[in-house]
Each structure stands twice: as C-alpha cells, then as structure tokens.
Motif scaffolding. Structure first.
Motif, PDB file in Angstrom:
ATOM      1  N   GLU A  98      -0.589  -8.792   5.298  1.00  0.00           N
ATOM      2  CA  GLU A  98      -1.067  -7.785   6.248  1.00  0.00           C
ATOM      3  C   GLU A  98      -1.970  -6.772   5.547  1.00  0.00           C
ATOM      4  N   GLN A  99      -2.715  -6.023   6.346  1.00  0.00           N
ATOM      5  CA  GLN A  99      -3.602  -4.987   5.821  1.00  0.00           C
ATOM      6  C   GLN A  99      -2.776  -3.865   5.185  1.00  0.00           C
ATOM      7  N   PRO A 100      -3.289  -3.243   4.119  1.00  0.00           N
ATOM      8  CA  PRO A 100      -2.556  -2.132   3.501  1.00  0.00           C
ATOM      9  C   PRO A 100      -2.472  -0.938   4.446  1.00  0.00           C
ATOM     10  N   PHE A 101      -1.460  -0.098   4.212  1.00  0.00           N
ATOM     11  CA  PHE A 101      -1.292   1.108   5.021  1.00  0.00           C
ATOM     12  C   PHE A 101      -2.538   1.990   4.930  1.00  0.00           C
ATOM     13  N   VAL A 102      -3.052   2.171   3.694  1.00  0.00           N
ATOM     14  CA  VAL A 102      -4.255   2.985   3.471  1.00  0.00           C
ATOM     15  C   VAL A 102      -5.109   2.349   2.385  1.00  0.00           C
ATOM     16  N   LYS A 103      -6.384   2.710   2.391  1.00  0.00           N
ATOM     17  CA  LYS A 103      -7.324   2.294   1.356  1.00  0.00           C
ATOM     18  C   LYS A 103      -8.003   3.552   0.842  1.00  0.00           C
ATOM     19  N   ILE A 104      -8.729   3.437  -0.251  1.00  0.00           N
ATOM     20  CA  ILE A 104      -9.513   4.573  -0.732  1.00  0.00           C
ATOM     21  C   ILE A 104     -10.529   4.901   0.345  1.00  0.00           C
ATOM     22  N   VAL A 113       2.678   7.065   6.887  1.00  0.00           N
ATOM     23  CA  VAL A 113       3.167   6.161   5.849  1.00  0.00           C
ATOM     24  C   VAL A 113       1.994   5.662   5.012  1.00  0.00           C
ATOM     25  N   LEU A 114       2.137   5.794   3.679  1.00  0.00           N
ATOM     26  CA  LEU A 114       1.101   5.365   2.743  1.00  0.00           C
ATOM     27  C   LEU A 114       1.468   4.055   2.054  1.00  0.00           C
ATOM     28  N   ALA A 115       2.767   3.834   1.852  1.00  0.00           N
ATOM     29  CA  ALA A 115       3.235   2.650   1.132  1.00  0.00           C
ATOM     30  C   ALA A 115       4.743   2.525   1.314  1.00  0.00           C
ATOM     31  N   ILE A 116       5.291   1.468   0.742  1.00  0.00           N
ATOM     32  CA  ILE A 116       6.735   1.247   0.733  1.00  0.00           C
ATOM     33  C   ILE A 116       7.147   1.005  -0.708  1.00  0.00           C
ATOM     34  N   ILE A 117       8.281   1.590  -1.104  1.00  0.00           N
ATOM     35  CA  ILE A 117       8.867   1.278  -2.403  1.00  0.00           C
ATOM     36  C   ILE A 117      10.234   0.660  -2.144  1.00  0.00           C
ATOM     37  N   GLU A 118      10.394  -0.561  -2.659  1.00  0.00           N
ATOM     38  CA  GLU A 118      11.677  -1.252  -2.523  1.00  0.00           C
ATOM     39  C   GLU A 118      12.539  -0.910  -3.732  1.00  0.00           C
ATOM     40  N   GLU A 127       5.552   8.725   2.527  1.00  0.00           N
ATOM     41  CA  GLU A 127       4.706   9.398   3.508  1.00  0.00           C
ATOM     42  C   GLU A 127       3.833  10.444   2.832  1.00  0.00           C
ATOM     43  N   SER A 128       2.690  10.707   3.438  1.00  0.00           N
ATOM     44  CA  SER A 128       1.811  11.760   2.955  1.00  0.00           C
ATOM     45  C   SER A 128       2.434  13.105   3.292  1.00  0.00           C
ATOM     46  N   ASP A 129       2.362  14.029   2.345  1.00  0.00           N
ATOM     47  CA  ASP A 129       2.870  15.368   2.615  1.00  0.00           C
ATOM     48  C   ASP A 129       1.729  16.358   2.868  1.00  0.00           C
ATOM     49  N   VAL A 130       0.497  15.820   2.989  1.00  0.00           N
ATOM     50  CA  VAL A 130      -0.669  16.646   3.307  1.00  0.00           C
ATOM     51  C   VAL A 130      -1.639  15.856   4.186  1.00  0.00           C
ATOM     52  N   ASP A 131      -2.536  16.565   4.874  1.00  0.00           N
ATOM     53  CA  ASP A 131      -3.652  15.945   5.577  1.00  0.00           C
ATOM     54  C   ASP A 131      -4.796  15.802   4.581  1.00  0.00           C
ATOM     55  N   GLY A 132      -5.602  14.755   4.697  1.00  0.00           N
ATOM     56  CA  GLY A 132      -6.749  14.618   3.811  1.00  0.00           C
ATOM     57  C   GLY A 132      -7.291  13.211   3.763  1.00  0.00           C
ATOM     58  N   VAL A 133      -8.035  12.937   2.692  1.00  0.00           N
ATOM     59  CA  VAL A 133      -8.669  11.638   2.479  1.00  0.00           C
ATOM     60  C   VAL A 133      -8.138  11.059   1.169  1.00  0.00           C
ATOM     61  N   VAL A 134      -7.743   9.799   1.189  1.00  0.00           N
ATOM     62  CA  VAL A 134      -7.245   9.122  -0.006  1.00  0.00           C
ATOM     63  C   VAL A 134      -8.429   8.880  -0.940  1.00  0.00           C
TER      64      VAL A 134
END
Length: 155
Positions: A98-104, A113-118, A127-134
């Motif tokens: 599947e497509q990643p949650f976010v890209k640069i 949600v930005l990613a998952i850590i197992e 999750e992101s704790d701020v608004d902005g651009v990766v």
C-alpha cells in the motif's frame, strides 16, 4: 529458577535497548556478563550458556540503529523532529504493497498518522504532534528503530 531466568531476560532486554557496550553483574557464585558487538546484519543473536559455577555468559551481536545513524554525518534538522517513542519495526504504510502514510512534501495535520511501529506484536500508530510539511523521513520502511531515534522532520 524460573524467576532468575526471567530476571536475566529482562536484564538482556534492558542492556540491548541501551547504548551500553558491556555490562557485568556478580552476586555470590553467579556472574552475568553482557557484551554487544555491532555486526553487518540487523538480526540479534543471543546465546545463554550455563556453566558449573552458575555463571551466565551472554553475547549479543546486533547492528545498533542509533550508532549507525550517528556514524552517518547527517545535517542537523531545521524543523520539528518526531522521535520514536519505542523500540520496534518501522512501517511507512498501513500494509505491504500500500501507499505510505506520508511522503516528503506531504502536508500533515496534528494527530495525523505518519507511520506504524510494531513492538511485541502490537501495532503502534505514530501521529504528528504539529501541523506542517514533511521535509525529511529518517527511516526506511521495514527497518528497526530505537527509542528516541528521529523518524520525521516537519516544518
């Protein structure tokens, strides 16, 4: 005896998750020695050997992600950095293929949600704790991460 084994396993995990190169503990006839050595693979090989005087020797050979990251002279981040809150396996997408949650360049909102850590078969959403651009993603998909390791930079 079962409690001693569980205590040793807990000790191995604690030392493995830290930046300690070696650790030794002695009590009576019991000696526990833990030594870590970086190797090429990211596998962790742990050997516990019992000898007649109840001495336990543990050799942990692991590629420590934090040491590898320090060796690569990356420029200091300029934006807000989101660090790993735990040790585990990093997944950039909700499922394989599947497509990643976010890209640069992705615009993100606080709580997205930005990613998952197992970790220990539990999937933990990062999750992101701020608004902005990766502006930077410091970890590749399906790679191990350490506690406090930078994951994303957001401006």
């Amino acid at each position: 005896m079962a409690n001693k084994i569980e205590d040793v396993i807990s000790l191995i995990k604690a030392v493995s998750e830290s930046n300690i190169d070696s650790f030794e503990y002695r009590e009576g006839d019991t000696c526990i020695s833990i030594k870590g050595q970086p190797v090429e693979s990211s596998r962790i090989v742990t050997t516990i050997k019992e000898v007649p005087v109840e001495e336990i020797v543990v050799r942990s050979e692991a590629a420590v992600t934090t040491n590898v990251a320090k060796e690569e002279a990356a420029p200091a981040p300029e934006g807000h950095v989101i660090n790993s809150p735990l040790v585990g396996m990093f997944y950039a997408a909700p499922a394989a293929g599947e497509q990643p949650f976010v890209k640069i360049g992705s615009t993100v909102k606080k709580g997205q949600v930005l990613a998952i850590i197992e970790a220990m078969k539990m999937m933990n959403e990062i999750e992101s704790d701020v608004d902005g651009v990766v502006t930077n993603i410091f970890v590749s998909n399906e790679k191990p991460v350490e506690y406090g390791q930078p994951l994303f930079e957001i401006i």
